[in-house]
Design a protein around this motif. Sequence first.
Motif, PDB file in Angstrom:
ATOM      1  N   LEU A 132     -12.597 -21.956  -9.999  1.00  0.00           N
ATOM      2  CA  LEU A 132     -13.759 -21.121  -9.712  1.00  0.00           C
ATOM      3  C   LEU A 132     -13.262 -19.718  -9.355  1.00  0.00           C
ATOM      4  CD1 LEU A 132     -15.674 -23.653  -7.429  1.00  0.00           C
ATOM      5  CD2 LEU A 132     -16.175 -23.132  -9.831  1.00  0.00           C
ATOM      6  N   PRO A 133     -14.050 -18.691  -9.626  1.00  0.00           N
ATOM      7  CA  PRO A 133     -13.592 -17.323  -9.334  1.00  0.00           C
ATOM      8  C   PRO A 133     -13.329 -17.131  -7.838  1.00  0.00           C
ATOM      9  CG  PRO A 133     -15.523 -17.298 -10.770  1.00  0.00           C
ATOM     10  CD  PRO A 133     -15.370 -18.704 -10.287  1.00  0.00           C
ATOM     11  N   LEU A 134     -12.106 -16.730  -7.520  1.00  0.00           N
ATOM     12  CA  LEU A 134     -11.706 -16.510  -6.134  1.00  0.00           C
ATOM     13  C   LEU A 134     -11.045 -15.143  -6.027  1.00  0.00           C
ATOM     14  CD1 LEU A 134     -11.091 -17.418  -3.183  1.00  0.00           C
ATOM     15  CD2 LEU A 134      -8.974 -18.444  -4.071  1.00  0.00           C
ATOM     16  N   ASN A 135     -11.602 -14.285  -5.187  1.00  0.00           N
ATOM     17  CA  ASN A 135     -11.035 -12.961  -4.942  1.00  0.00           C
ATOM     18  C   ASN A 135     -10.423 -12.935  -3.546  1.00  0.00           C
ATOM     19  OD1 ASN A 135     -12.088 -11.651  -7.434  1.00  0.00           O
ATOM     20  ND2 ASN A 135     -14.061 -12.101  -6.488  1.00  0.00           N
ATOM     21  N   VAL A 136      -9.121 -12.693  -3.488  1.00  0.00           N
ATOM     22  CA  VAL A 136      -8.414 -12.666  -2.207  1.00  0.00           C
ATOM     23  C   VAL A 136      -7.900 -11.248  -1.964  1.00  0.00           C
ATOM     24  CG1 VAL A 136      -6.564 -13.650  -0.812  1.00  0.00           C
ATOM     25  CG2 VAL A 136      -7.706 -15.068  -2.540  1.00  0.00           C
ATOM     26  N   SER A 137      -8.419 -10.620  -0.915  1.00  0.00           N
ATOM     27  CA  SER A 137      -7.964  -9.292  -0.517  1.00  0.00           C
ATOM     28  C   SER A 137      -7.018  -9.449   0.671  1.00  0.00           C
ATOM     29  CB  SER A 137      -9.149  -8.407  -0.122  1.00  0.00           C
ATOM     30  OG  SER A 137     -10.063  -8.290  -1.194  1.00  0.00           O
ATOM     31  N   ILE A 138      -5.756  -9.105   0.469  1.00  0.00           N
ATOM     32  CA  ILE A 138      -4.731  -9.341   1.485  1.00  0.00           C
ATOM     33  C   ILE A 138      -4.393  -8.040   2.212  1.00  0.00           C
ATOM     34  CG2 ILE A 138      -2.372 -10.104   1.910  1.00  0.00           C
ATOM     35  CD1 ILE A 138      -2.521 -11.778  -0.615  1.00  0.00           C
ATOM     36  N   LEU A 139      -4.335  -8.133   3.534  1.00  0.00           N
ATOM     37  CA  LEU A 139      -3.758  -7.072   4.344  1.00  0.00           C
ATOM     38  C   LEU A 139      -2.439  -7.612   4.869  1.00  0.00           C
ATOM     39  CD1 LEU A 139      -3.882  -4.287   5.611  1.00  0.00           C
ATOM     40  CD2 LEU A 139      -5.192  -5.260   7.520  1.00  0.00           C
ATOM     41  N   ALA A 140      -1.341  -7.095   4.339  1.00  0.00           N
ATOM     42  CA  ALA A 140      -0.006  -7.558   4.708  1.00  0.00           C
ATOM     43  C   ALA A 140       0.556  -6.645   5.787  1.00  0.00           C
ATOM     44  CB  ALA A 140       0.908  -7.555   3.477  1.00  0.00           C
ATOM     45  N   ALA A 141       0.841  -7.212   6.950  1.00  0.00           N
ATOM     46  CA  ALA A 141       1.251  -6.408   8.107  1.00  0.00           C
ATOM     47  C   ALA A 141       2.620  -6.832   8.617  1.00  0.00           C
ATOM     48  CB  ALA A 141       0.215  -6.544   9.224  1.00  0.00           C
ATOM     49  N   ASP A 142       3.504  -5.856   8.786  1.00  0.00           N
ATOM     50  CA  ASP A 142       4.835  -6.144   9.299  1.00  0.00           C
ATOM     51  C   ASP A 142       5.452  -4.857   9.838  1.00  0.00           C
ATOM     52  OD1 ASP A 142       6.752  -8.761   8.910  1.00  0.00           O
ATOM     53  OD2 ASP A 142       7.927  -6.927   9.106  1.00  0.00           O
ATOM     54  N   TYR A 143       6.453  -5.007  10.692  1.00  0.00           N
ATOM     55  CA  TYR A 143       7.131  -3.841  11.263  1.00  0.00           C
ATOM     56  C   TYR A 143       8.167  -3.261  10.303  1.00  0.00           C
ATOM     57  CZ  TYR A 143       9.048  -0.916  14.986  1.00  0.00           C
ATOM     58  OH  TYR A 143       9.447   0.153  15.755  1.00  0.00           O
ATOM     59  N   SER A 144       8.655  -4.084   9.372  1.00  0.00           N
ATOM     60  CA  SER A 144       9.730  -3.679   8.470  1.00  0.00           C
ATOM     61  C   SER A 144       9.179  -3.130   7.159  1.00  0.00           C
ATOM     62  CB  SER A 144      10.645  -4.873   8.175  1.00  0.00           C
ATOM     63  OG  SER A 144      11.518  -4.594   7.099  1.00  0.00           O
ATOM     64  N   ASP A 145       9.474  -1.868   6.870  1.00  0.00           N
ATOM     65  CA  ASP A 145       9.064  -1.273   5.595  1.00  0.00           C
ATOM     66  C   ASP A 145       9.751  -1.966   4.426  1.00  0.00           C
ATOM     67  OD1 ASP A 145       7.287   0.614   6.614  1.00  0.00           O
ATOM     68  OD2 ASP A 145       8.863   2.093   6.955  1.00  0.00           O
ATOM     69  N   THR A 146      11.007  -2.353   4.606  1.00  0.00           N
ATOM     70  CA  THR A 146      11.740  -3.040   3.540  1.00  0.00           C
ATOM     71  C   THR A 146      11.071  -4.357   3.183  1.00  0.00           C
ATOM     72  OG1 THR A 146      13.829  -2.068   4.307  1.00  0.00           O
ATOM     73  CG2 THR A 146      13.975  -3.972   2.846  1.00  0.00           C
ATOM     74  N   ALA A 147      10.658  -5.105   4.203  1.00  0.00           N
ATOM     75  CA  ALA A 147       9.973  -6.375   3.957  1.00  0.00           C
ATOM     76  C   ALA A 147       8.649  -6.145   3.242  1.00  0.00           C
ATOM     77  CB  ALA A 147       9.735  -7.102   5.284  1.00  0.00           C
ATOM     78  N   LEU A 148       7.912  -5.123   3.627  1.00  0.00           N
ATOM     79  CA  LEU A 148       6.624  -4.837   2.993  1.00  0.00           C
ATOM     80  C   LEU A 148       6.805  -4.483   1.514  1.00  0.00           C
ATOM     81  CD1 LEU A 148       4.914  -2.749   5.825  1.00  0.00           C
ATOM     82  CD2 LEU A 148       4.197  -5.005   5.006  1.00  0.00           C
ATOM     83  N   ILE A 149       7.829  -3.723   1.201  1.00  0.00           N
ATOM     84  CA  ILE A 149       8.093  -3.355  -0.194  1.00  0.00           C
ATOM     85  C   ILE A 149       8.415  -4.599  -1.013  1.00  0.00           C
ATOM     86  CG2 ILE A 149       9.695  -2.138  -1.717  1.00  0.00           C
ATOM     87  CD1 ILE A 149       9.906   0.013   0.508  1.00  0.00           C
ATOM     88  N   MET A 150       9.268  -5.485  -0.475  1.00  0.00           N
ATOM     89  CA  MET A 150       9.603  -6.717  -1.187  1.00  0.00           C
ATOM     90  C   MET A 150       8.378  -7.593  -1.346  1.00  0.00           C
ATOM     91  SD  MET A 150      13.352  -7.676   0.417  1.00  0.00           S
ATOM     92  CE  MET A 150      13.490  -9.186  -0.551  1.00  0.00           C
ATOM     93  N   TYR A 151       7.545  -7.650  -0.318  1.00  0.00           N
ATOM     94  CA  TYR A 151       6.293  -8.415  -0.378  1.00  0.00           C
ATOM     95  C   TYR A 151       5.454  -7.945  -1.561  1.00  0.00           C
ATOM     96  CZ  TYR A 151       1.925 -10.431   1.562  1.00  0.00           C
ATOM     97  OH  TYR A 151       0.775 -11.136   1.766  1.00  0.00           O
TER      98      TYR A 151
END
Length: 301
Positions: A132-151
């Motif tokens: 079924l159509p599922l729209n997931v809007s993610i807010l990814a939060a972390d202290y590490s910029d490197t981790a966020l980029i890899m995410y």
Amino acid sequence: MEFRINSLWRDDKAYLPTPLSNQYIDKLEEINMLEHAKSYVRKEDKEGAVGGVSIEETHQHFAERFSNSCIRLQYVLIDPSMKFGNVPDNFYSTFIKGNVALLDSPCGTGAAALSLLFTLRELRFTGDLPILPLNVSILAADYSDTALIMYEEMLNKAIPQFNEVGIFVSVTLKQWNAFEAKSTQFLMDEFRKFEAEEYFVLISAFSGIDKEDLEKLSNSIRQMQCCLSTVPFTMVHVEPETKKGNNFFKNIKEIFLSIFSTERNIFEFKPKERFEWLDPVNSRVVKSSVMVSLNSRDEIK
């Protein structure tokens, strides 16, 4: 809910979805950490690197703990021993169709969200869940910029595979200091801007913090709950089943009891036995543990 599939659980062992395993190995090769991950021997009483802000700390954490973090949540979702009560059904009833806002915090390099989405993909692909159509809007939060980029890199690479089974994903990155009230307020202001029928908060990897930081984190979690008090929301917390994890859960439950008037919306599950899973990098059988708490407000008054 019982599933027909054997790709994620067979011979009393858990297996990561093949596409997720392949993507993990590809990223390890890209950051020159594949040999480290292959040679790393996980011990039952030690959980490996704890991560950090630097590139080196983030890469070490990714090599040593990413797959373990993935398999913990997957084990809860498929629940082969029926030990996690209503937690799997809460995930499936939320992530079945419509518009869902997901706060992944602290997100690290994306283990929790990718585990959830790839498990949903596998269950839809095998017919265990409807497409079924599922729209997931993610807010990814972390202290590490490197981790966020890899995410972001890993999630964007996986999106076409989610689209094949009707799962459509978007992600917004947010640097977040979990121990600072102002940073948490900015985070929740951003999250409440998402248009969704339900808000879902996924929290993990906090059980190793010290007493001083726990007090600060407690304030942040209260803040999160208060910011979501006027909308339907679910908050799930996943940690390894350790002494520190148990103490952490005890403190967190006190926070939830200070927010909810009764324990009707608060659930905890702490299976004592460890489960086995196959490490996709070195094909070793590894033992891990997991405990989970679920807190929800589905009736707004």
